[in-house]
Design an enzyme around this catalytic site. Structure first.
Site: not given
Ligand code: PLP
Length: 360
Positions: A102, A172, A196
């Site tokens: 990511w 993030d 999540k």
């Molecule tokens: C799932 C995830 C993403 C991507 O998320 P989207 O909402 O599908 O764009 C980005 N960063 C992390 C750490 C993730 O777990």
């Protein structure tokens, strides 16, 4: 209701009691005679939902008053572009820590807009650890430093908040937000896709320190500007009302359960048990350095990859779903967000033991 223990990495499980409320609310929400999806987002009923969701989130995380809470769309992936567009000038240097899939994607996107300096990179060991901060090569004048506190795919989590002085820290937190208390005042921007640990996909949480709201490049589209969301209560255009409403129910549920201190205690216990079971067997293994292991995503591989298919089909038959590992890592991954009850961990550990014995 026949529910499985769902270990999916995302979209992930939502608490049963929240789903029950949603089900009951759907035909006639809040005495409107309509579902929440069928009323104006500017109606007093929905505005109250939005305000309560924000307040409950602020209470849970202890968000200071000088921060705005925004609800956007486009997932965490759009934030990969929004961060540079809102926080840096063209050609300016930004610092990124690369610890997995990511953060690598975030870096790739930022490179379209800025000069990216990768301060540390754990690709040399397959993204199985967090490089210690003493080794980071930070630039003098970065507009911000970005990192990914929990790498969802490899199951790698920072056990510390980086100390970057006055440089805005951007995180993030898609797969770790709400798993434990955090000191929001250490951050410039925190963002997280919902699917999540918050609720249904379609809404993204962004928490921004107010002094960072006004730094967007002039050419940034309105809907990609933090300030536009802040000024409109995240209602510049039609928001994803259903996802917002469910996220609000999840926030209220977490408060009722004792907030993030209570969640942290449960989450630590869940993760410790599962890692202990993996480490205690010769049949399963987890490659992540012990000081960098995730509380939320626990990858593990079987001694013999030929047994993966059998493990997966039998686990589904035992009511344990979503265990297939990410294709880049292989093996299995148990995502054990807030909505995974401790009983689910116990059931998984029991299943793993039985499977190991039967395969011996
Ligand atoms: C799932 C995830 C993403 C991507 O998320 P989207 O909402 O599908 O764009 C980005 N960063 C992390 C750490 C993730 O777990």
């Amino acid at each position: 209701m026949s529910r499985v223990f769902n270990f999916s990495a995302g979209p992930a499980a939502i608490p049963d009691s929240v789903l029950a409320t949603v089900r009951d609310d759907i035909p006639d929400w809040n005495n409107t005679g309509s579902s929440v999806m069928e009323v104006s987002h500017r109606s007093k009923e929905f505005v109250a939902v939005a305000a309560k969701a924000e307040q409950d989130l602020r209470d849970l995380l202890g968000v200071p008053d000088n921060y705005s809470v925004l609800f956007t769309q486009g997932g965490a992936t759009l934030q990969f572009a929004m961060a540079p567009l809102n926080l840096s000038a063209e050609g300016q240097t930004v610092d990124y820590v690369q610890t997995g899939t990511w953060s690598k994607k975030a870096i790739g996107e930022a490179r379209h807009y800025c000069n990216v300096n990768v301060v540390a990179d754990s690709a040399d060991e397959n993204f199985t650890y967090v490089p210690p901060q003493e080794e980071w090569q930070r630039s003098e004048d970065a507009a911000y430093l970005h990192y990914t506190p929990n790498e969802t795919i490899a199951g790698v989590e920072f056990s510390f908040i980086p100390d970057v002085g006055d440089t805005p820290l951007v995180a993030d937190m898609s797969s770790t937000i709400l798993s434990r208390p955090i000191d929001v005042s250490r951050f410039g921007v925190i963002y997280a896709g919902a699917q999540k640990n918050i609720g249904p996909a379609g809404i993204t949480l962004v928490i921004v320190r107010n002094d960072l709201l006004s730094k967007a490049r002039a050419s940034t589209p309105s809907l990609l500007k933090y300030s536009v969301y802040a000024e409109s209560g995240s209602m510049t255009n039609t928001p994803p009302v259903f996802s917002w409403y469910v996220a609000g129910l999840v926030f209220a549920y977490l408060k009722e359960r004792g907030g993030l201190d209570a969640m942290a205690e449960i989450n630590e216990r869940k993760a410790s048990k599962l890692y202990a079971a993996i480490d205690g067997s010769d049949f399963y293994s987890n490659p992540v350095r012990k000081d960098s292991r995730s509380w939320m995503n626990v990858p593990f591989i079987l001694k013999d990859a030929e047994l993966d298919g059998k493990f997966l089909s039998e686990s589904v038959a035992a009511g344990l779903t979503g265990l297939k590992g990410h294709r880049s890592v292989g093996g299995m991954r148990a995502s054990i967000y807030n909505a995974m009850p401790e009983a689910g961990i116990d059931a998984l550990i029991r299943f793993m033991g039985d499977f190991e014995s039967a395969s011996a």
